[in-house]
Design an enzyme around this catalytic site. Structure first.
Site, PDB file in Angstrom:
ATOM      1  N   ASP A  22       0.828  -1.212   0.000  1.00  0.00           N
ATOM      2  CA  ASP A  22       0.000   0.000   0.000  1.00  0.00           C
ATOM      3  C   ASP A  22       0.862   1.262   0.000  1.00  0.00           C
ATOM      4  OD1 ASP A  22      -2.402   1.357  -0.017  1.00  0.00           O
ATOM      5  OD2 ASP A  22      -2.634   1.315   2.169  1.00  0.00           O
ATOM      6  N   HIS A  39       2.696   3.618  -8.816  1.00  0.00           N
ATOM      7  CA  HIS A  39       2.529   2.194  -9.138  1.00  0.00           C
ATOM      8  C   HIS A  39       3.741   1.698  -9.918  1.00  0.00           C
ATOM      9  CE1 HIS A  39      -1.403   2.382  -7.499  1.00  0.00           C
ATOM     10  NE2 HIS A  39      -1.950   3.082  -8.489  1.00  0.00           N
ATOM     11  N   LEU A 133      10.735 -20.520  -4.753  1.00  0.00           N
ATOM     12  CA  LEU A 133       9.706 -19.672  -4.134  1.00  0.00           C
ATOM     13  C   LEU A 133       8.391 -19.735  -4.909  1.00  0.00           C
ATOM     14  CD1 LEU A 133       8.957 -17.250  -2.143  1.00  0.00           C
ATOM     15  CD2 LEU A 133       9.699 -15.749  -3.986  1.00  0.00           C
TER      16      LEU A 133
HETATM   17  C1  IPE Z   1      -5.508  -2.656  -0.410  1.00  0.00           C
HETATM   18  O1  IPE Z   1      -5.157  -1.319  -0.548  1.00  0.00           O
HETATM   19  C2  IPE Z   1      -5.419  -3.341  -1.727  1.00  0.00           C
HETATM   20  C3  IPE Z   1      -4.074  -3.476  -2.280  1.00  0.00           C
HETATM   21  C4  IPE Z   1      -2.956  -3.093  -1.734  1.00  0.00           C
HETATM   22  C5  IPE Z   1      -4.034  -4.114  -3.549  1.00  0.00           C
HETATM   23  P1  IPE Z   1      -6.243  -0.176  -0.725  1.00  0.00           P
HETATM   24  O2  IPE Z   1      -5.497   1.095  -0.816  1.00  0.00           O
HETATM   25  O3  IPE Z   1      -7.166  -0.509  -1.830  1.00  0.00           O
HETATM   26  O4  IPE Z   1      -7.059  -0.275   0.644  1.00  0.00           O
HETATM   27  P2  IPE Z   1      -7.908   0.820   1.424  1.00  0.00           P
HETATM   28  O5  IPE Z   1      -8.891   1.375   0.453  1.00  0.00           O
HETATM   29  O6  IPE Z   1      -6.951   1.860   1.901  1.00  0.00           O
HETATM   30  O7  IPE Z   1      -8.520   0.081   2.557  1.00  0.00           O
HETATM   31  C1  IPE Z   2      -1.411   0.301  -3.388  1.00  0.00           C
HETATM   32  O1  IPE Z   2      -1.226   1.665  -3.423  1.00  0.00           O
HETATM   33  C2  IPE Z   2      -1.582  -0.317  -4.751  1.00  0.00           C
HETATM   34  C3  IPE Z   2      -2.973  -0.651  -5.101  1.00  0.00           C
HETATM   35  C4  IPE Z   2      -4.000  -0.615  -4.311  1.00  0.00           C
HETATM   36  C5  IPE Z   2      -3.201  -1.100  -6.453  1.00  0.00           C
HETATM   37  P1  IPE Z   2      -2.456   2.664  -3.462  1.00  0.00           P
HETATM   38  O2  IPE Z   2      -2.791   2.922  -4.878  1.00  0.00           O
HETATM   39  O3  IPE Z   2      -3.566   2.183  -2.612  1.00  0.00           O
HETATM   40  O4  IPE Z   2      -1.800   3.971  -2.832  1.00  0.00           O
HETATM   41  P2  IPE Z   2      -2.431   4.894  -1.709  1.00  0.00           P
HETATM   42  O5  IPE Z   2      -2.840   4.004  -0.582  1.00  0.00           O
HETATM   43  O6  IPE Z   2      -3.592   5.591  -2.333  1.00  0.00           O
HETATM   44  O7  IPE Z   2      -1.321   5.816  -1.334  1.00  0.00           O
HETATM   45 MG    MG Z   3      -4.057   2.405  -0.662  1.00  0.00          MG
END
Ligand code: IPE
Ligand code: IPE
Ligand code: MG
Length: 253
Positions: A22, A39, A133
Site C-alpha cells: 500500500d 505504481h 519460491l
Molecule cells: C488494499 O489497498 C489493496 C491493495 C494493496 C491491492 P487499498 O489502498 O485498496 O485499501 P484501502 O482502500 O486503503 O482500505
Molecule cells: C497500493 O497503493 C496499490 C494498489 C492498491 C493497487 P495505493 O494505490 O492504494 O496507494 P495509496 O494508498 O492511495 O497511497
Molecule cells: Mg491504498
C-alpha cells in the site's frame, strides 16, 4: 543491511509471508507526480522483495496487488494498473525462471480483461515447473468474494451428492479456497501506515503475526523485509495456549 540479515534466525523463518503493498498513490502525490508513477515505482519494490524472499528461502510470498474494490477507482488508474501488470509480467517471466520461482494467481479472474488473462496464463504455464519460491499474486482478489465463492461451490457439491453436509470440516472449507494449495501466512506485512486488512485473506490470517510500517510501498526494500522478519521472530505465537505450555512442549521435544 548485512547486519540485519545476520540477525535473522534461518531456522525460524515464516514459511509464508503475505504483503498488502500500500501507499503507491500517496508516495507519488507527495512528490508532485501522478498516482500511476507511484505504481510504476512499486514494481521495483516487488522485484526487490521477491528476490529477497527467494534468497532467504521463504517458500510462499503472497502479494496483494489489486483488490476487487480497486475496480471502482477512476478508469484511468484501473487501466494504467492493468497495463503495468501485463507489461511487468511479460518482462519478468525470464527472471522468474532464472530464479526458479513459480507464479500463482488468486482472485476473480473473470473480471480481468482478455489481454491480461492471456498474458497471465502464459506466465503461469511458463513457470509451473519451477520448484523454488511460490509467488502468489492476489489480483482482483477479495476475501469476501473468495468465501462466497467457496460456499457456493460447496453448496453445488452437496446438491450433486459429492459431499455430505455433516462431514464438512475446516479442511473441507480450506479445500474450496483459492489458497487451498498453500499453508496459511505466518507473517502479514502492510506498508504505508494503514492499520487494516482491506478484505485480504480474512480466513487465512487467523493466526498470522501482523506487522505494520509507515514506509510507503515504493520505498520498501529487502532491509525493511528483514526488519519485519526479525520482529516476527521476537514474538511468542501461542495459538490460544499459555506461555508455559509452549516452553513445556519445547522441552519435551
Ligand atoms: C488494499 O489497498 C489493496 C491493495 C494493496 C491491492 P487499498 O489502498 O485498496 O485499501 P484501502 O482502500 O486503503 O482500505
Ligand atoms: C497500493 O497503493 C496499490 C494498489 C492498491 C493497487 P495505493 O494505490 O492504494 O496507494 P495509496 O494508498 O492511495 O497511497
Ligand atoms: Mg491504498
Amino acid at each position: 543491511m548485512q547486519e540485519l540479515l545476520e540477525k535473522i534466525d534461518k531456522s525460524l523463518l515464516p514459511r509464508h509471508v503475505a504483503i498488502i503493498m500500500d501507499g503507491n498513490g500517496r508516495w507519488a502525490k507527495e512528490k508532485g507526480y501522478d498516482r500511476l508513477y507511484g505504481h510504476f515505482h512499486g514494481v521495483e519494490s516487488v522485484r526487490n522483495i521477491v528476490e529477497g524472499c527467494a534468497e532467504l528461502g521463504i517458500e510462499y510470498l503472497t502479494l496483494y496487488a489489486f483488490s476487487t474494490e480497486n475496480w471502482d477507482r477512476p478508469e484511468y488508474e484501473v487501466f494504467g494498473l492493468m497495463e503495468l501488470l501485463v507489461n511487468t509480467i511479460r518482462k519478468e517471466v525470464p527472471v522468474l525462471n532464472k530464479n526458479n520461482i513459480k507464479l500463482h494467481v488468486i482472485g476473480d479472474m473473470q473480471m480481468l480483461p482478455e489481454y491480461a488473462l492471456m498474458e497471465l496464463q502464459e506466465a503461469l504455464d511458463e513457470t509451473h515447473l519451477n520448484t523454488g519460491l511460490n509467488l502468489v499474486m492476489a489480483l482482483s482478489y477479495s476475501s469476501r468474494w473468495e468465501l462466497v465463492n467457496a460456499v457456493k461451490n460447496i453448496a453445488f457439491d452437496v446438491q450433486a451428492g459429492k459431499i455430505d453436509p455433516s462431514s464438512i470440516t475446516q479442511d473441507t472449507l480450506q479445500g474450496y479456497l483459492t489458497t487451498s494449495a498453500f499453508p496459511d501466512p505466518e507473517l502479514m506485512i502492510r506498508t504505508s501506515g494503514e492499520y487494516r486488512i482491506s478484505n485480504f485473506l480474512l480466513y487465512q490470517l487467523a493466526y498470522a503475526e501482523l506487522y505494520f510500517t509507515n514506509t510507503r510501498w515504493p520505498d520498501f526494500r529487502k532491509d525493511h523485509l528483514y526488519e519485519a522478519i526479525i520482529d516476527f521472530q521476537s514474538r511468542e505465537r501461542r495459538f490460544g495456549k499459555i506461555s508455559e505450555q509452549l516452553h513445556h512442549e519445547h522441552a519435551a521435544h
